[in-house]
Write a protein that holds these residues in place. Structure first.
Motif, PDB file in Angstrom:
ATOM      1  N   ASN A 128      69.245 -11.217-151.222  1.00  0.00           N
ATOM      2  CA  ASN A 128      68.240 -12.261-150.996  1.00  0.00           C
ATOM      3  C   ASN A 128      67.001 -11.637-150.360  1.00  0.00           C
ATOM      4  O   ASN A 128      65.888 -11.900-150.771  1.00  0.00           O
ATOM      5  CB  ASN A 128      68.777 -13.359-150.075  1.00  0.00           C
ATOM      6  CG  ASN A 128      69.943 -14.107-150.668  1.00  0.00           C
ATOM      7  OD1 ASN A 128      70.015 -14.307-151.876  1.00  0.00           O
ATOM      8  ND2 ASN A 128      70.878 -14.505-149.823  1.00  0.00           N
ATOM      9  N   TRP A 129      67.230 -10.825-149.315  1.00  0.00           N
ATOM     10  CA  TRP A 129      66.158 -10.138-148.617  1.00  0.00           C
ATOM     11  C   TRP A 129      66.754  -9.068-147.724  1.00  0.00           C
ATOM     12  O   TRP A 129      67.958  -9.039-147.488  1.00  0.00           O
ATOM     13  CB  TRP A 129      65.282 -11.084-147.815  1.00  0.00           C
ATOM     14  CG  TRP A 129      65.990 -12.038-146.871  1.00  0.00           C
ATOM     15  CD1 TRP A 129      66.253 -13.362-147.110  1.00  0.00           C
ATOM     16  CD2 TRP A 129      66.500 -11.754-145.566  1.00  0.00           C
ATOM     17  NE1 TRP A 129      66.907 -13.914-146.033  1.00  0.00           N
ATOM     18  CE2 TRP A 129      67.065 -12.951-145.067  1.00  0.00           C
ATOM     19  CE3 TRP A 129      66.544 -10.623-144.767  1.00  0.00           C
ATOM     20  CZ2 TRP A 129      67.662 -13.046-143.809  1.00  0.00           C
ATOM     21  CZ3 TRP A 129      67.145 -10.699-143.515  1.00  0.00           C
ATOM     22  CH2 TRP A 129      67.687 -11.900-143.050  1.00  0.00           C
ATOM     23  N   ARG A 130      65.886  -8.204-147.215  1.00  0.00           N
ATOM     24  CA  ARG A 130      66.266  -7.251-146.185  1.00  0.00           C
ATOM     25  C   ARG A 130      65.055  -7.027-145.288  1.00  0.00           C
ATOM     26  O   ARG A 130      63.907  -7.139-145.723  1.00  0.00           O
ATOM     27  CB  ARG A 130      66.780  -5.935-146.753  1.00  0.00           C
ATOM     28  CG  ARG A 130      65.742  -5.047-147.346  1.00  0.00           C
ATOM     29  CD  ARG A 130      66.341  -3.753-147.846  1.00  0.00           C
ATOM     30  NE  ARG A 130      65.264  -2.889-148.321  1.00  0.00           N
ATOM     31  CZ  ARG A 130      65.418  -1.659-148.707  1.00  0.00           C
ATOM     32  NH1 ARG A 130      66.612  -1.120-148.687  1.00  0.00           N
ATOM     33  NH2 ARG A 130      64.392  -0.951-149.114  1.00  0.00           N
ATOM     34  N   VAL A 131      65.319  -6.731-144.020  1.00  0.00           N
ATOM     35  CA  VAL A 131      64.273  -6.528-143.024  1.00  0.00           C
ATOM     36  C   VAL A 131      64.531  -5.189-142.341  1.00  0.00           C
ATOM     37  O   VAL A 131      65.653  -4.918-141.899  1.00  0.00           O
ATOM     38  CB  VAL A 131      64.288  -7.660-141.976  1.00  0.00           C
ATOM     39  CG1 VAL A 131      63.289  -7.391-140.864  1.00  0.00           C
ATOM     40  CG2 VAL A 131      64.024  -8.999-142.622  1.00  0.00           C
ATOM     41  N   ASP A 132      63.497  -4.360-142.243  1.00  0.00           N
ATOM     42  CA  ASP A 132      63.600  -3.079-141.543  1.00  0.00           C
ATOM     43  C   ASP A 132      63.582  -3.360-140.045  1.00  0.00           C
ATOM     44  O   ASP A 132      62.619  -3.909-139.515  1.00  0.00           O
ATOM     45  CB  ASP A 132      62.434  -2.173-141.924  1.00  0.00           C
ATOM     46  CG  ASP A 132      62.561  -0.768-141.356  1.00  0.00           C
ATOM     47  OD1 ASP A 132      63.428  -0.535-140.485  1.00  0.00           O
ATOM     48  OD2 ASP A 132      61.791   0.099-141.798  1.00  0.00           O
ATOM     49  N   THR A 133      64.667  -2.994-139.355  1.00  0.00           N
ATOM     50  CA  THR A 133      64.780  -3.259-137.924  1.00  0.00           C
ATOM     51  C   THR A 133      64.311  -2.079-137.079  1.00  0.00           C
ATOM     52  O   THR A 133      64.310  -2.167-135.856  1.00  0.00           O
ATOM     53  CB  THR A 133      66.234  -3.591-137.554  1.00  0.00           C
ATOM     54  OG1 THR A 133      67.043  -2.457-137.834  1.00  0.00           O
ATOM     55  CG2 THR A 133      66.730  -4.807-138.309  1.00  0.00           C
ATOM     56  N   GLU A 134      63.957  -0.984-137.730  1.00  0.00           N
ATOM     57  CA  GLU A 134      63.495   0.226-137.054  1.00  0.00           C
ATOM     58  C   GLU A 134      64.538   0.791-136.098  1.00  0.00           C
ATOM     59  O   GLU A 134      64.215   1.481-135.146  1.00  0.00           O
ATOM     60  CB  GLU A 134      62.169  -0.022-136.334  1.00  0.00           C
ATOM     61  CG  GLU A 134      61.070  -0.424-137.302  1.00  0.00           C
ATOM     62  CD  GLU A 134      59.744  -0.694-136.613  1.00  0.00           C
ATOM     63  OE1 GLU A 134      59.632  -0.441-135.402  1.00  0.00           O
ATOM     64  OE2 GLU A 134      58.834  -1.161-137.311  1.00  0.00           O
ATOM     65  N   GLY A 135      65.790   0.479-136.361  1.00  0.00           N
ATOM     66  CA  GLY A 135      66.912   1.000-135.584  1.00  0.00           C
ATOM     67  C   GLY A 135      68.205   0.624-136.261  1.00  0.00           C
ATOM     68  O   GLY A 135      68.310  -0.431-136.886  1.00  0.00           O
ATOM     69  N   ALA A 136      69.182   1.500-136.170  1.00  0.00           N
ATOM     70  CA  ALA A 136      70.473   1.231-136.798  1.00  0.00           C
ATOM     71  C   ALA A 136      71.120   0.003-136.190  1.00  0.00           C
ATOM     72  O   ALA A 136      71.006  -0.250-134.994  1.00  0.00           O
ATOM     73  CB  ALA A 136      71.391   2.437-136.626  1.00  0.00           C
ATOM     74  N   ILE A 137      71.786  -0.774-137.021  1.00  0.00           N
ATOM     75  CA  ILE A 137      72.518  -1.949-136.560  1.00  0.00           C
ATOM     76  C   ILE A 137      74.001  -1.627-136.697  1.00  0.00           C
ATOM     77  O   ILE A 137      74.499  -1.398-137.788  1.00  0.00           O
ATOM     78  CB  ILE A 137      72.166  -3.194-137.387  1.00  0.00           C
ATOM     79  CG1 ILE A 137      70.680  -3.496-137.272  1.00  0.00           C
ATOM     80  CG2 ILE A 137      73.006  -4.380-136.934  1.00  0.00           C
ATOM     81  CD1 ILE A 137      70.215  -4.605-138.160  1.00  0.00           C
ATOM     82  N   GLY A 138      74.682  -1.582-135.604  1.00  0.00           N
ATOM     83  CA  GLY A 138      76.107  -1.283-135.628  1.00  0.00           C
ATOM     84  C   GLY A 138      76.826  -2.095-134.579  1.00  0.00           C
ATOM     85  O   GLY A 138      76.309  -2.339-133.503  1.00  0.00           O
ATOM     86  N   GLY A 139      78.010  -2.540-134.906  1.00  0.00           N
ATOM     87  CA  GLY A 139      78.765  -3.376-133.992  1.00  0.00           C
ATOM     88  C   GLY A 139      78.143  -4.756-133.899  1.00  0.00           C
ATOM     89  O   GLY A 139      77.063  -5.014-134.413  1.00  0.00           O
ATOM     90  N   GLY A 140      78.822  -5.650-133.251  1.00  0.00           N
ATOM     91  CA  GLY A 140      78.314  -7.010-133.142  1.00  0.00           C
ATOM     92  C   GLY A 140      78.198  -7.674-134.504  1.00  0.00           C
ATOM     93  O   GLY A 140      78.738  -7.202-135.499  1.00  0.00           O
ATOM     94  N   TYR A 141      77.479  -8.749-134.549  1.00  0.00           N
ATOM     95  CA  TYR A 141      77.259  -9.443-135.814  1.00  0.00           C
ATOM     96  C   TYR A 141      76.053 -10.349-135.678  1.00  0.00           C
ATOM     97  O   TYR A 141      75.716 -10.790-134.589  1.00  0.00           O
ATOM     98  CB  TYR A 141      78.497 -10.230-136.236  1.00  0.00           C
ATOM     99  CG  TYR A 141      78.941 -11.275-135.247  1.00  0.00           C
ATOM    100  CD1 TYR A 141      78.516 -12.593-135.381  1.00  0.00           C
ATOM    101  CD2 TYR A 141      79.772 -10.955-134.187  1.00  0.00           C
ATOM    102  CE1 TYR A 141      78.905 -13.556-134.476  1.00  0.00           C
ATOM    103  CE2 TYR A 141      80.171 -11.918-133.272  1.00  0.00           C
ATOM    104  CZ  TYR A 141      79.735 -13.210-133.422  1.00  0.00           C
ATOM    105  OH  TYR A 141      80.123 -14.158-132.527  1.00  0.00           O
ATOM    106  N   PRO A 142      75.384 -10.621-136.805  1.00  0.00           N
ATOM    107  CA  PRO A 142      74.232 -11.525-136.762  1.00  0.00           C
ATOM    108  C   PRO A 142      74.654 -12.940-136.371  1.00  0.00           C
ATOM    109  O   PRO A 142      75.698 -13.420-136.788  1.00  0.00           O
ATOM    110  CB  PRO A 142      73.709 -11.503-138.196  1.00  0.00           C
ATOM    111  CG  PRO A 142      74.261 -10.258-138.797  1.00  0.00           C
ATOM    112  CD  PRO A 142      75.578 -10.040-138.125  1.00  0.00           C
ATOM    113  N   LYS A 143      73.826 -13.574-135.565  1.00  0.00           N
ATOM    114  CA  LYS A 143      74.053 -14.979-135.195  1.00  0.00           C
ATOM    115  C   LYS A 143      72.908 -15.787-135.775  1.00  0.00           C
ATOM    116  O   LYS A 143      71.756 -15.356-135.739  1.00  0.00           O
ATOM    117  CB  LYS A 143      74.102 -15.141-133.690  1.00  0.00           C
ATOM    118  CG  LYS A 143      75.284 -14.441-133.065  1.00  0.00           C
ATOM    119  CD  LYS A 143      75.460 -14.885-131.638  1.00  0.00           C
ATOM    120  CE  LYS A 143      76.527 -14.050-131.000  1.00  0.00           C
ATOM    121  NZ  LYS A 143      77.757 -14.673-130.791  1.00  0.00           N
ATOM    122  N   ILE A 144      73.229 -16.949-136.301  1.00  0.00           N
ATOM    123  CA  ILE A 144      72.224 -17.802-136.920  1.00  0.00           C
ATOM    124  C   ILE A 144      72.136 -19.097-136.130  1.00  0.00           C
ATOM    125  O   ILE A 144      73.136 -19.788-135.939  1.00  0.00           O
ATOM    126  CB  ILE A 144      72.572 -18.076-138.392  1.00  0.00           C
ATOM    127  CG1 ILE A 144      72.687 -16.749-139.135  1.00  0.00           C
ATOM    128  CG2 ILE A 144      71.537 -18.987-139.028  1.00  0.00           C
ATOM    129  CD1 ILE A 144      73.299 -16.834-140.478  1.00  0.00           C
TER     130      ILE A 144
END
Length: 163
Positions: A128-144
């Motif tokens: 659908n889309w992607r966003v550059d976070t300028e840092g690796a995303i590891g662990g945890g999870y997205p919250k909406i």
């Protein structure tokens, strides 16, 4: 194999530490009839092999399971509750995926060590889309919350917000 072992391992933890590194698994019978897990004798319901470790488990939505792997892919498999497993789709990233995935309103949200936050169609696996976070995303999870996706990047960096 003795009745008190699981595929040759003395404990569920030993079993999962071995197969959990390369597969997603489902175990049934993890609680005995008296609900005391010390006396449980689980049995393997299904497994699904990947080319990398699966460390943060599976997100189940209906009869479909979604999970990321150290092989840099996100997988969707159907039949997780009915124990008739088949792969629906897989989506490649350019980094390990080891945080838990979030499924909401027909989309799968996750981060990767390739510095992107992704949204995929839960049904087809198309991006659908992607966003550059300028840092690796590891662990945890997205919250909406109210249509906004919150996730941490950079292993302790600032919260990233996408609307």
């Amino acid at each position: 194999m003795s009745e008190d072992s699981l595929f040759g391992f003395r404990t569920r933890r030993g079993f999962l530490s071995r197969v959990g590194g390369i597969t997603s698994v489902a175990l049934t019978g993890c609680l005995s009839s008296n609900r005391d897990p010390r006396y449980a004798v689980p049995s393997l319901s299904w497994y699904f092999e990947t080319e990398g470790e699966v460390v943060d488990g599976i997100t189940v939505d209906g009869d479909t399971g979604y999970f990321g792997s150290y092989d840099g892919r996100v997988y969707a498999i159907e039949g997780v509750r009915s124990n008739d497993i088949s792969e629906m789709w897989r989506f490649p990233t350019h980094g390990r995926v080891f945080g838990k995935l979030t499924v909401e309103d027909g989309s799968v949200y996750f981060g990767s060590e390739d510095n992107f936050l992704y949204s995929l169609s839960a049904e087809t696996g198309e991006r659908n889309w992607r966003v550059d976070t300028e840092g690796a995303i590891g662990g945890g999870y997205p919250k909406i919350v109210d249509g906004t996706v919150y996730v941490s990047s950079g292993y302790g960096g600032e919260d990233i917000i996408s609307g």
